[in-house]
Scaffold this active site. Structure first.
Site, PDB file in Angstrom:
ATOM      1  CG  ASP A  27     -95.888 -39.255-106.188  1.00  0.00           C
ATOM      2  OD1 ASP A  27     -94.814 -39.551-105.653  1.00  0.00           O
ATOM      3  OD2 ASP A  27     -96.343 -38.087-106.178  1.00  0.00           O
TER       4      ASP A  27
ATOM      5  CB  THR B 147     -83.567 -41.008 -94.328  1.00  0.00           C
ATOM      6  OG1 THR B 147     -82.983 -41.832 -95.327  1.00  0.00           O
ATOM      7  CG2 THR B 147     -82.537 -40.702 -93.248  1.00  0.00           C
TER       8      THR B 147
ATOM      9  CD  GLU C 227     -82.472 -44.869 -99.197  1.00  0.00           C
ATOM     10  OE1 GLU C 227     -81.576 -45.088-100.020  1.00  0.00           O
ATOM     11  OE2 GLU C 227     -82.568 -43.805 -98.552  1.00  0.00           O
ATOM     12  CG  PHE C 228     -77.843 -48.195 -96.798  1.00  0.00           C
ATOM     13  CD1 PHE C 228     -77.603 -47.388 -95.685  1.00  0.00           C
ATOM     14  CD2 PHE C 228     -78.448 -49.427 -96.604  1.00  0.00           C
ATOM     15  CE1 PHE C 228     -77.951 -47.809 -94.414  1.00  0.00           C
ATOM     16  CE2 PHE C 228     -78.794 -49.865 -95.332  1.00  0.00           C
ATOM     17  CZ  PHE C 228     -78.547 -49.053 -94.231  1.00  0.00           C
TER      18      PHE C 228
ATOM     19  CD  GLU D 215     -79.529 -38.233-105.863  1.00  0.00           C
ATOM     20  OE1 GLU D 215     -79.142 -37.399-106.696  1.00  0.00           O
ATOM     21  OE2 GLU D 215     -80.294 -37.958-104.925  1.00  0.00           O
TER      22      GLU D 215
ATOM     23  CB  CYS E 138     -78.888 -38.101 -98.297  1.00  0.00           C
ATOM     24  SG  CYS E 138     -80.157 -38.862 -99.295  1.00  0.00           S
TER      25      CYS E 138
ATOM     26  NE  ARG F 245     -82.881 -33.864-103.803  1.00  0.00           N
ATOM     27  CZ  ARG F 245     -83.212 -35.069-103.351  1.00  0.00           C
ATOM     28  NH1 ARG F 245     -84.072 -35.187-102.362  1.00  0.00           N
ATOM     29  NH2 ARG F 245     -82.690 -36.140-103.884  1.00  0.00           N
TER      30      ARG F 245
END
Ligand code: UDX
Length: 451
Positions: free
Chosen positions: A28, A120, A150-151, A154, A268, A345
Site C-alpha cells: 500500500d 469492482t 469478490e463478493f 462486511e 458498495c 461510508r
C-alpha cells in the site's frame, strides 16, 4: 502472492490467504497503514480479522510493504484490490487507483506473472488493464491479466473470502487458468476438508466484471423493492414486516435482503448501482438500467421519511425548507451503514443524523464502533460514549443501525432515562408491542403506529 491495496478488500484478502497457507506480501502507498498492519493493528473493525492478522504475522506468512519493487520481486500472482470510488464529477467509477497500482508495479516485474483484478470496476476495465500492462511492463515477459471479482460482505468478510459461495474468474490462456487454480487451491482444499464444494464460473472478461455489479444491483433492487412496499403499507395501513415474511416463504423469492428500513448504504451498493448506470449509458444500454435510478430514489426517500416521522412525533410543522426541529434533543442510535462494522461510508444512519441536525435538532449519536469514523464526516454532531448517555433527556430516539446492543435494549430501563418515550425504529428490528407496553410511542417504517 501479493495484494495491491490494503483497504477493506485487500487487507481482508491478504490476511485470509495467509491463513489459508499462502506466502503473502501486501502493498500500500500509505506508510501509516503498512506500519500499523505490520505491527498487528487492524485499520478497521472486522470480526475475526484481528486474531488472524496477529497469527499470520507471527507465522511469518504475511508481510506488508510500501515497496512495489519488493512486490514485483516477490509475487507470481498479483491481486489488484484498490478502491474504485464514485467520481466526484459524476456517477461513474474513478479508476485512477487502478492505474496507480499497475504503473509502479509493472516496470519492476522481471519474470512472467499474472495480474488479477479483484476491485469492482466498470465493464471494459480488464482490457484497459491489459493495455496498461503492455505500456508499463517489459513485453518479452508475457505478463498476463485475469479478472476475479469478490463478493465479500462486511461483518462476514473473513468467512466470505475463505468460504466463498462461488468463485468467478476470467482468464485468456491455459497458463493463466492454471495460475488461478493454484491461487485458489487453499480455498478448494478448505472446502473439501469441510465436505463442501465451491462452484467455479469460468467466463470472459466482460462477464466477470459484470457479475459483481449485477449482483449488487440485484441486492439493491431487492431492498428497494421491499422499501417501496413499505411506502405503500404506510398509506394503506399494512405492515411491511409481515408482508416481507410472507413473501420470503416463497423459495423463488427467498427471505434474505427483504428487510425494510432506512435503506441500503455502504461502500458498495450505492456507488455500484450508479457506476453501473453510467457505464451502461456509455455503452448505449442506459435504458436497460433505468430502473436502478428508481432503486436509488426509493432508497434515498427512506432517509427523508425518518426526518418527516421525527417531525410528526415531535409535533413540529414542516416549514418551506422542510421540518423545523430546532432545539429538539434526538438520540440517534447507530452511525455505521450496518451492524458489526465501523464503516460509515454512505451510511443511511449517519446521513439521517446529519439531516436531523440540519433541521435544527440537538443530535446525540451513539455507535458501538463507528464514532471515530463518523466524527470525521460529521464533526458537528455530538458523539456519546454509551447508549445510556445518548438517550438521557432525549425527546426522541431513532434506531438507525441494527446493532445487537440496540435490539436487546430494555425499553423499561431506557424509558427512565429519556424525557419523552418516543422511538423510531429505522431498521424494523425492535418488538413494537414490547416498547409500547413500556409506555413508548413506537413507529417502524412501513408499519402501523403502536403506542
Ligand atoms: C455488499 C454485498 O452484499 C457484497 O456481496 C458485495 O461484495 C459488497 O456489497 P456490504 O456493503 O458489506 O456488501 O453490505 P450488505 O450486507 O450487502 O448490506 C448493504 C446495505 O443494505 C446495508 O446498509 C444494509 O443495512 C442494507 N440492507 C441489507 C437492508 O436495508 N436490508 C436488507 O434486507 C439487507
Amino acid at each position: 502472492m501479493t495484494f495491491i491495496g490494503v483497504g477493506y478488500l485487500g487487507a481482508t484478502y491478504a490476511i485470509c490467504y495467509a491463513e489459508l497457507g499462502y506466502e503473502v506480501l501486501a502493498v500500500d502507498v500509505d506508510p501509516k497503514r503498512v506500519e500499523d498492519l505490520s505491527a498487528g493493528q487492524m485499520p478497521f473493525h472486522e470480526p475475526g480479522l484481528d486474531e488472524l492478522l496477529k497469527r499470520n504475522l507471527a507465522a511469518g506468512r504475511l508481510r506488508f510493504t510500501t515497496s512495489y519493487q519488493e512486490a514485483a520481486d516477490f509475487g507470481d500472482v498479483h491481486f489488484i484490490c484498490v478502491g474504485t470510488p464514485q467520481r466526484s464529477d459524476g456517477m461513474g467509477a474513478d479508476l485512477r487507483y487502478v492505474e496507480s497500482a499497475i504503473a509502479p508495479l509493472a516496470p519492476h516485474l522481471t519474470r512472467k506473472a499474472l495480474i488479477v483484478g479483484k476491485s469492482t470496476v466498470p465493464v471494459g476495465t480488464a482490457e484497459w488493464v491489459e493495455h496498461l500492462v503492455e505500456k508499463y511492463a517489459d513485453p518479452s515477459l508475457g505478463i498476463e491479466v485475469a479478472w476475479s471479482p469478490e463478493f465479500l460482505q462486511e461483518g462476514y468478510a473473513a468467512d466470505d473470502v475463505m468460504r466463498p459461495n462461488r468463485i468467478v474468474w476470467a482468464a485468456k490462456t491455459e497458463w493463466a487458468t492454471a495460475m488461478l487454480h493454484a491461487a485458489h487451491k487453499g480455498v478448494f482444499d478448505l472446502a473439501s476438508t469441510e465436505d463442501r464444494e465451491v462452484p467455479v464460473v469460468a467466463t470472459d472478461f466482460a462477464t466477470a466484471e459484470l457479475v459483481k455489479v449485477a449482483a449488487n444491483a440485484f441486492l439493491a433492487t431487492k431492498i428497494s423493492f421491499i422499501n417501496a412496499m413499505a411506502e405503500v403499507c404506510e398509506v394503506a395501513g399494512g405492515d411491511v414486516t409481515h408482508l416481507a415474511r410472507a413473501l420470503g416463504f416463497d423459495p423463488r423469492i427467498g427471505n434474505r435482503f427483504l428487510q425494510s428500513g432506512v435503506g441500503f448504504g455502504g461502500g458498495c451498493l450505492p456507488k455500484d448501482i450508479r457506476a453501473f448506470q453510467a457505464r451502461a449509458q456509455e455503452l448505449g444500454a442506459g435504458e436497460a438500467l433505468r430502473f436502478l435510478h428508481e432503486v436509488d430514489l426509493i432508497n434515498l426517500r427512506r432517509r427523508a421519511k425518518v426526518v418527516q416521522l421525527s417531525a410528526e412525533l415531535l409535533g413540529r410543522r414542516p416549514g418551506p425548507a422542510g421540518p423545523d426541529l430546532s432545539g429538539a434533543r434526538i438520540a440517534v442510535l447507530g452511525a455505521t451503514f450496518k451492524s458489526n462494522t465501523d464503516d460509515v461510508r454512505d451510511s443511511p444512519a449517519l446521513a439521517v443524523a446529519g439531516m436531523l441536525a440540519e433541521a435544527g435538532a440537538d443530535v446525540h449519536v451513539y455507535d458501538p464502533q463507528g464514532a471515530d469514523n463518523a466524527r470525521r464526516v460529521h464533526p458537528e454532531l455530538a458523539y456519546d460514549k454509551s447508549l445510556a448517555e445518548a438517550v438521557t433527556d432525549a425527546e426522541l430516539v431513532c434506531v438507525l443501525t441494527d446493532w445487537a446492543e440496540f435490539r436487546n435494549a430494555d425499553p423499561v430501563t431506557l424509558g427512565e432515562l429519556v424525557r419523552q418515550r418516543k422511538i423510531i425504529d429505522g431498521k424494523n428490528c425492535l418488538d413494537g408491542t414490547a416498547w409500547a407496553a413500556a409506555g413508548w410511542t413506537y413507529r417502524g417504517l412501513g408499519r402501523p403506529a403502536v403506542g
